[in-house]
Design a protein around this motif. Structure first.
Motif, PDB file in Angstrom:
ATOM      1  N   ILE A   1       0.670  -1.385  -0.084  1.00 22.50           N
ATOM      2  CA  ILE A   1       0.059   0.117  -0.034  1.00 22.50           C
ATOM      3  C   ILE A   1       0.671   1.201   0.002  1.00 22.50           C
ATOM      4  CG2 ILE A   1      -1.985  -1.186   1.129  1.00 22.50           C
ATOM      5  CD1 ILE A   1      -0.949   0.351   3.798  1.00 22.50           C
ATOM      6  N   GLN A   2       2.085   1.236  -0.047  1.00 24.87           N
ATOM      7  CA  GLN A   2       2.993   2.230   0.092  1.00 24.87           C
ATOM      8  C   GLN A   2       3.655   2.533  -1.245  1.00 24.87           C
ATOM      9  OE1 GLN A   2       3.342   3.969   2.971  1.00 24.87           O
ATOM     10  NE2 GLN A   2       2.240   2.247   4.065  1.00 24.87           N
ATOM     11  N   GLY A   3       2.586   2.988  -2.094  1.00 34.05           N
ATOM     12  CA  GLY A   3       2.940   3.327  -3.399  1.00 34.05           C
ATOM     13  C   GLY A   3       3.619   4.935  -3.427  1.00 34.05           C
ATOM     14  N   PHE A   4       4.097   5.073  -4.552  1.00 28.38           N
ATOM     15  CA  PHE A   4       4.704   6.418  -4.765  1.00 28.38           C
ATOM     16  C   PHE A   4       3.600   7.572  -4.681  1.00 28.38           C
ATOM     17  CE2 PHE A   4       5.855   9.782  -7.647  1.00 28.38           C
ATOM     18  CZ  PHE A   4       7.126  10.132  -7.318  1.00 28.38           C
ATOM     19  N   ASN A   5       3.944   8.551  -4.259  1.00 35.03           N
ATOM     20  CA  ASN A   5       2.726   9.678  -4.216  1.00 35.03           C
ATOM     21  C   ASN A   5       3.196  10.970  -3.798  1.00 35.03           C
ATOM     22  OD1 ASN A   5       0.180  11.146  -3.838  1.00 35.03           O
ATOM     23  ND2 ASN A   5      -0.687   9.367  -3.160  1.00 35.03           N
ATOM     24  N   LEU A   6       3.282  11.901  -4.720  1.00 34.94           N
ATOM     25  CA  LEU A   6       3.703  13.388  -4.374  1.00 34.94           C
ATOM     26  C   LEU A   6       2.956  14.039  -3.542  1.00 34.94           C
ATOM     27  CD1 LEU A   6       4.732  14.042  -7.852  1.00 34.94           C
ATOM     28  CD2 LEU A   6       6.295  13.709  -6.122  1.00 34.94           C
ATOM     29  N   ILE A   7       1.499  13.693  -3.149  1.00 42.21           N
ATOM     30  CA  ILE A   7       0.761  14.332  -2.277  1.00 42.21           C
ATOM     31  C   ILE A   7       0.821  13.745  -0.836  1.00 42.21           C
ATOM     32  CG2 ILE A   7      -1.474  15.057  -1.698  1.00 42.21           C
ATOM     33  CD1 ILE A   7      -0.456  16.196  -4.471  1.00 42.21           C
ATOM     34  N   SER A   8       0.949  14.658   0.271  1.00 37.44           N
ATOM     35  CA  SER A   8       1.255  14.075   1.577  1.00 37.44           C
ATOM     36  C   SER A   8      -0.012  13.594   1.955  1.00 37.44           C
ATOM     37  CB  SER A   8       1.751  15.224   2.492  1.00 37.44           C
ATOM     38  OG  SER A   8       0.814  16.449   2.568  1.00 37.44           O
ATOM     39  N   VAL A   9       0.048  13.052   3.083  1.00 35.05           N
ATOM     40  CA  VAL A   9      -1.357  12.438   3.834  1.00 35.05           C
ATOM     41  C   VAL A   9      -2.494  13.816   4.166  1.00 35.05           C
ATOM     42  CG1 VAL A   9      -2.235  11.517   5.855  1.00 35.05           C
ATOM     43  CG2 VAL A   9      -0.622  10.235   4.276  1.00 35.05           C
ATOM     44  N   ALA A  10      -1.398  14.852   4.972  1.00 32.05           N
ATOM     45  CA  ALA A  10      -2.051  15.966   5.305  1.00 32.05           C
ATOM     46  C   ALA A  10      -2.738  16.759   3.990  1.00 32.05           C
ATOM     47  CB  ALA A  10      -1.287  16.799   5.910  1.00 32.05           C
ATOM     48  N   GLU A  11      -2.149  16.670   2.935  1.00 31.35           N
ATOM     49  CA  GLU A  11      -2.681  17.378   1.785  1.00 31.35           C
ATOM     50  C   GLU A  11      -3.716  16.845   1.199  1.00 31.35           C
ATOM     51  OE1 GLU A  11       1.413  19.567   0.027  1.00 31.35           O
ATOM     52  OE2 GLU A  11       0.968  17.589  -0.483  1.00 31.35           O
ATOM     53  N   GLU A  12      -3.703  15.428   1.168  1.00 30.34           N
ATOM     54  CA  GLU A  12      -5.004  14.427   0.604  1.00 30.34           C
ATOM     55  C   GLU A  12      -6.175  14.667   1.612  1.00 30.34           C
ATOM     56  OE1 GLU A  12      -5.784  10.047  -0.280  1.00 30.34           O
ATOM     57  OE2 GLU A  12      -3.587  10.645  -0.512  1.00 30.34           O
ATOM     58  N   LYS A  13      -5.984  14.833   2.810  1.00 29.98           N
ATOM     59  CA  LYS A  13      -7.010  15.183   3.706  1.00 29.98           C
ATOM     60  C   LYS A  13      -7.577  16.381   3.439  1.00 29.98           C
ATOM     61  CE  LYS A  13      -8.352  15.849   8.485  1.00 29.98           C
ATOM     62  NZ  LYS A  13      -9.023  17.037   8.310  1.00 29.98           N
ATOM     63  N   ASP A  14      -6.863  17.328   3.179  1.00 29.28           N
ATOM     64  CA  ASP A  14      -7.514  18.687   2.851  1.00 29.28           C
ATOM     65  C   ASP A  14      -8.060  18.819   1.683  1.00 29.28           C
ATOM     66  OD1 ASP A  14      -7.791  21.405   3.443  1.00 29.28           O
ATOM     67  OD2 ASP A  14      -6.285  21.926   1.902  1.00 29.28           O
ATOM     68  N   LEU A  15      -7.606  18.100   0.568  1.00 27.56           N
ATOM     69  CA  LEU A  15      -8.282  18.118  -0.601  1.00 27.56           C
ATOM     70  C   LEU A  15      -9.598  17.149  -0.935  1.00 27.56           C
ATOM     71  CD1 LEU A  15      -8.009  18.521  -3.991  1.00 27.56           C
ATOM     72  CD2 LEU A  15      -6.617  16.546  -4.031  1.00 27.56           C
ATOM     73  N   GLY A  16      -9.614  16.141   0.163  1.00 24.39           N
ATOM     74  CA  GLY A  16     -10.812  15.369   0.297  1.00 24.39           C
ATOM     75  C   GLY A  16     -11.924  16.293   0.799  1.00 24.39           C
ATOM     76  N   ASP A  17     -11.460  16.938   1.809  1.00 26.40           N
ATOM     77  CA  ASP A  17     -12.595  17.717   2.636  1.00 26.40           C
ATOM     78  C   ASP A  17     -13.188  18.911   1.558  1.00 26.40           C
ATOM     79  OD1 ASP A  17     -11.918  16.468   5.002  1.00 26.40           O
ATOM     80  OD2 ASP A  17     -10.842  18.137   5.759  1.00 26.40           O
ATOM     81  N   LYS A  18     -12.408  19.325   0.667  1.00 28.44           N
ATOM     82  CA  LYS A  18     -12.772  20.309  -0.397  1.00 28.44           C
ATOM     83  C   LYS A  18     -13.594  19.703  -1.343  1.00 28.44           C
ATOM     84  CE  LYS A  18      -8.955  23.555  -0.510  1.00 28.44           C
ATOM     85  NZ  LYS A  18      -8.060  23.276   0.774  1.00 28.44           N
ATOM     86  N   PHE A  19     -12.999  18.269  -1.925  1.00 26.93           N
ATOM     87  CA  PHE A  19     -14.149  17.841  -2.460  1.00 26.93           C
ATOM     88  C   PHE A  19     -15.498  17.324  -1.949  1.00 26.93           C
ATOM     89  CE2 PHE A  19     -10.306  16.020  -5.380  1.00 26.93           C
ATOM     90  CZ  PHE A  19     -10.672  16.730  -6.572  1.00 26.93           C
ATOM     91  N   ALA A  20     -15.395  17.018  -0.671  1.00 26.72           N
ATOM     92  CA  ALA A  20     -16.672  16.580  -0.117  1.00 26.72           C
ATOM     93  C   ALA A  20     -17.730  17.606  -0.067  1.00 26.72           C
ATOM     94  CB  ALA A  20     -16.278  16.029   1.264  1.00 26.72           C
ATOM     95  N   VAL A  21     -17.221  18.894   0.028  1.00 24.41           N
ATOM     96  CA  VAL A  21     -18.401  19.968   0.067  1.00 24.41           C
ATOM     97  C   VAL A  21     -18.859  20.148  -1.456  1.00 24.41           C
ATOM     98  CG1 VAL A  21     -18.463  22.595   0.090  1.00 24.41           C
ATOM     99  CG2 VAL A  21     -16.912  21.447   1.907  1.00 24.41           C
ATOM    100  N   GLU A  22     -18.021  19.931  -2.299  1.00 23.04           N
ATOM    101  CA  GLU A  22     -18.583  19.943  -3.953  1.00 23.04           C
ATOM    102  C   GLU A  22     -19.697  18.712  -4.144  1.00 23.04           C
ATOM    103  OE1 GLU A  22     -18.487  22.552  -5.656  1.00 23.04           O
ATOM    104  OE2 GLU A  22     -17.225  23.818  -4.220  1.00 23.04           O
TER     105      GLU A  22
END
Length: 280
Positions: free
Chosen positions: A28-49
């Protein structure tokens, strides 16, 4: 070329390279340029939309039930890096979806189609593991590039964020993962069900049922198949993975409770469309 430009070019080239690499379903530790914190923030923004487009069912019993199933599944997940949420949305297509950061949505159509809690949990387990393996941000980075995803994280392009939320997760479309990502979500989903005490045969029976109904209910199943292509090979892989698990006794849940929940869902009716409003 200065160091900053070289670094950016290197990241872009590495992203393109990783886009062509198959996913190791056990890792599950695949390559990802986005941090966990950034992903959480992005998901919160998507959820609103997303919740502007879907009708979230306002029923405490129904929401509480799906929340309990989701929390139970998380006990069997390999990693819980995000504050997961579980909500039921009024949509008769047979589907569920999870967005970056762990917001998970279960369509009423999925609950109607499932014959048991284990079958519903199977689809939820699959979606949870797209988040566990962080497939959403990995796929977005591959498709749109790191710089654009970073803009969304930083809130620099709200119009584009709303557009992509609609295209990838809303009623206008659905994110399509790579074949290897789908295979990994199945593999981890079976493992998650097993560890959480759900019989993973629920995934096999549900997938087999969908496959058999694909000809008679194409419109109802279109969204599931467009986002999660179901093949004989994929079903066979799930069967093989279940066959390798040690024997175990299962906690089936309360069949009467599931029937009551499904009966309640069957009575739900989509609200009338809101009248168009114009400006004067």
């Amino acid at each position: 070329m200065n160091m900053r430009r070289m670094l950016i070019l290197g990241l872009l080239l590495l992203t393109q390279f990783m886009a062509g690499c198959a996913v190791n379903k056990t890792d599950i530790q695949g390559f990802n340029l986005i941090s966990v914190a950034e992903e959480k923030d992005l998901g919160d923004k998507f959820a609103v939309e997303i919740e502007k487009q879907y009708t979230v069912v306002n029923d405490p019993e129904l929401q509480g039930y799906v929340e309990r199933v989701g929390r139970r599944l998380l006990t069997g997940a390999r990693s819980v890096d995000f504050p997961y949420t579980f909500k039921v949305v009024l949509d008769d297509s047979v589907n569920a979806f999870a967005i970056p950061g762990g917001h998970t949505y279960v369509n009423t159509g999925l609950i109607k189609m499932a014959d048991s809690e284990a079958e519903m949990a199977a689809v939820m387990a699959h979606e949870i593991n797209h988040v566990v393996a962080r497939h959403g941000t990995r796929q977005m980075t591959q498709e749109y590039g790191y710089s654009l995803v970073l803009q969304l994280v930083l809130g620099q392009n709200p119009g584009l964020l709303a557009q992509l939320a609609s295209q990838m997760f809303g009623k206008a479309g659905m994110m399509s993962y790579s074949r290897s990502m789908e295979s990994q979500a199945d593999y981890l989903g079976v493992e998650t069900m097993y560890k959480a005490g759900y019989n993973p045969e629920g995934m096999l029976t549900f997938f087999t049922k969908l496959d058999s109904k694909s000809a008679s209910n194409p419109s109802q199943l279109a969204r599931f198949f467009s986002s999660h292509p179901l093949t004989a090979e994929r079903i066979q892989e799930v069967r093989s993975e279940i066959g390798q698990l040690p024997p175990k006794s299962w906690q089936p849940g309360d069949p009467a409770e599931f029937k009551r929940i499904r009966a309640k869902v069957s009575k739900l009716v989509a609200p009338p469309a809101k009248p168009a409003t114009g400006t004067k």
